[in-house]
Design an enzyme around this catalytic site. Structure first.
Site, short mmCIF file in Angstrom:
data_model
loop_
_atom_site.label_atom_id
_atom_site.label_comp_id
_atom_site.label_asym_id
_atom_site.label_seq_id
_atom_site.Cartn_x
_atom_site.Cartn_y
_atom_site.Cartn_z
CG ASP A 130 21.94 53.51 97.56
OD1 ASP A 130 20.90 53.51 98.24
OD2 ASP A 130 21.95 53.70 96.32
CG ASP B 85 16.87 55.21 99.86
OD1 ASP B 85 18.05 54.87 100.00
OD2 ASP B 85 16.51 56.08 99.05
#
Length: 453
Positions: free
Chosen positions: A106, A329
């Site tokens: 992440d 992201d």
């Protein structure tokens, strides 16, 4: 001996930690090569269709932005993205002896954590849950340490030798609780000592069961990159229907030659946000559809609801009055655009494509869809390029990075949000994405993942 290692670790003013065996950092001029598995690789093996696989990934992305929660004021230690996403998994080893587990990577959070025994309230995971009592190199981080204070949501556990207990919040109602600890961590065949990680015993709204936790790759002091002193990293994500694994490279040799040899590339300077300083922000000027001239560039009409993002309009730095933040992201499949900009993009695409507009796809959960002519696939219809401007540097997105064919429809893989815009992994497919943290730049180079060593 372990007590001595812990005392030495606590004496350091900043991360990364150092333990007996050397520095917890990637050696200069070396890189760690890791394979990225998809969350749904096992489901693919169970003969789910390609569309079912992509539907599952899109749904996780739609859960991820936490639009309602984005309107709240964030605090240090709160990531404004929920951890339900996490499309790519990396295999790591923890402890002595090593316990192997899969974790979702992440780029929009810092903390490295996994679920640990005894679990008070854990989400279901496929890997065996790590038992820290079986690791001779495991040690808790005291509440009085500087490391514990890196997390805003922490407290002292009086029943466990004043151990550092954390409460790491994401947007929505997602949260993970546990004990901050240090242990050996095996990454790409290399073992690093005294790595700080969260040993979670309670998680709400966690990642998919294929992941035992998350590996934060953002810019904060507790991220894996900061702890290993990684100043350059790179990943390549193959198309979602491909069965080829992705690649993650950490370290000084992370793909510089691979990027340099690609002619279709753009390098963008990263910005910073006082609200979310650890995120990979880009100053987002706006976008153009097809051959629109600079005078018709679509720009955000108001700052994001999260407090302005980055750029001159938000007061967080940046070079232009029309620049607003976009987060890069890797854990979100689709991208998201601030509401007014999304609506303008949808209008422009409807005018350019000139196919009948379909009702939103209930299977995919996507709003902007067009009806394909009978017997005609998406590869035979005209789709204009959508170009995103970052401080005047243009990233062009062609049909394969914009639309997905779904039966008689094709749907835009971009969603609408009232928060800050997000560049998801669908738009980054078949790109060598290189982060140069020392120079503060991100390079997007369009090339097959097969060409990355």
């Amino acid at each position: 001996m372990e007590l001595l290692v812990l005392l030495l670790f606590l004496a350091l003013p900043v991360l990364p930690a150092r333990g007996g065996g050397g520095s917890s950092s990637v050696p200069p001029r070396r890189s760690l090569h890791l394979e990225l598995a998809r969350v749904d690789d096992a489901a693919a093996a169970a003969n789910l269709t390609d569309h079912e696989l992509i539907r599952r990934a899109v749904q996780r992305s739609l859960d991820r932005p936490g639009v309602a929660a984005r309107n709240r004021k964030a605090v240090v230690g709160e990531a404004p993205l929920v951890p339900r996403g996490g499309e790519y998994l990396v295999k790591l080893g923890i402890g002595t002896p090593q316990h192997y587990f899969s974790a979702a990577i992440d780029t929009a959070s810092d903390l490295v954590w996994l679920q640990c025994q005894p679990c008070v309230s854990c989400y279901r995971q496929l890997d065996p849950i790590f038992n820290p009592r079986l690791s001779s190199s495991y040690a808790v981080v005291p509440c009085s340490s500087d490391t514990c204070s890196q997390l805003d949501g922490h407290r002292c556990d009086e029943d466990d030798d004043q151990a550092c207990r954390y409460n790491y919040k994401y947007s929505g109602n997602a949260v993970t609780n546990g004990t901050l600890a240090i242990d050996k961590l095996a990454v790409g065949g290399n073992v690093f000592h005294a790595v700080v990680l969260g040993c979670s015993d309670s998680s709400v709204g966690g990642p998919p069961p294929q992941a035992s936790g998350l590996v934060g790759l953002a810019r904060g002091p507790l991220s894996l990159l900061s702890q290993l002193s990684v100043r350059r990293f790179m990943y390549c994500l193959p198309p979602p229907m491909s069965r080829t694994p992705g690649k993650l490279v950490l370290g000084a040799g992370a793909g510089a030659d691979a990027v340099r040899n690609v002619s279709d590339r753009v390098t963008v300077t990263m910005s910073s946000s006082t609200r979310y300083p650890s995120y990979y922000y880009l100053n987002f000027d706006g976008l153009a559809v097809g051959d629109q001239t600079p005078g018709t560039i679509r720009r955000p009409t108001s700052p994001p609801a999260t407090g302005g993002g980055v750029g001159g309009g938000g007061g967080d730095g940046g070079s232009g009055a029309n620049a607003y933040g976009m987060i890069v992201d890797v854990a979100s499949t689709i991208s998201f655009l601030e509401a007014s900009l999304y609506d303008e993009l949808a209008d422009d695409l409807e005018e350019e494509i000139r196919l009948p507009r379909a009702t939103p796809s209930t299977r995919l959960g996507l709003d902007l869809c067009f009806i394909l002519p009978e017997g005609v696939g998406i590869d035979r219809v005209y789709v204009p390029t959508v170009s995103m401007s970052f401080d005047g540097r243009w990233l062009e997105l062609e049909r394969d990075r914009l639309f997905l064919e779904d039966g008689r429809m094709m749907c835009l893989m971009i969603g609408r949000t009232s928060g800050v815009s997000i560049l998801g992994n669908y738009q980054q497919q078949n790109m060598h994405v290189l982060y140069n943290l020392r120079r503060g730049k991100i390079t997007f180079a369009k090339a097959s993942c097969d060409s990355l060593p």
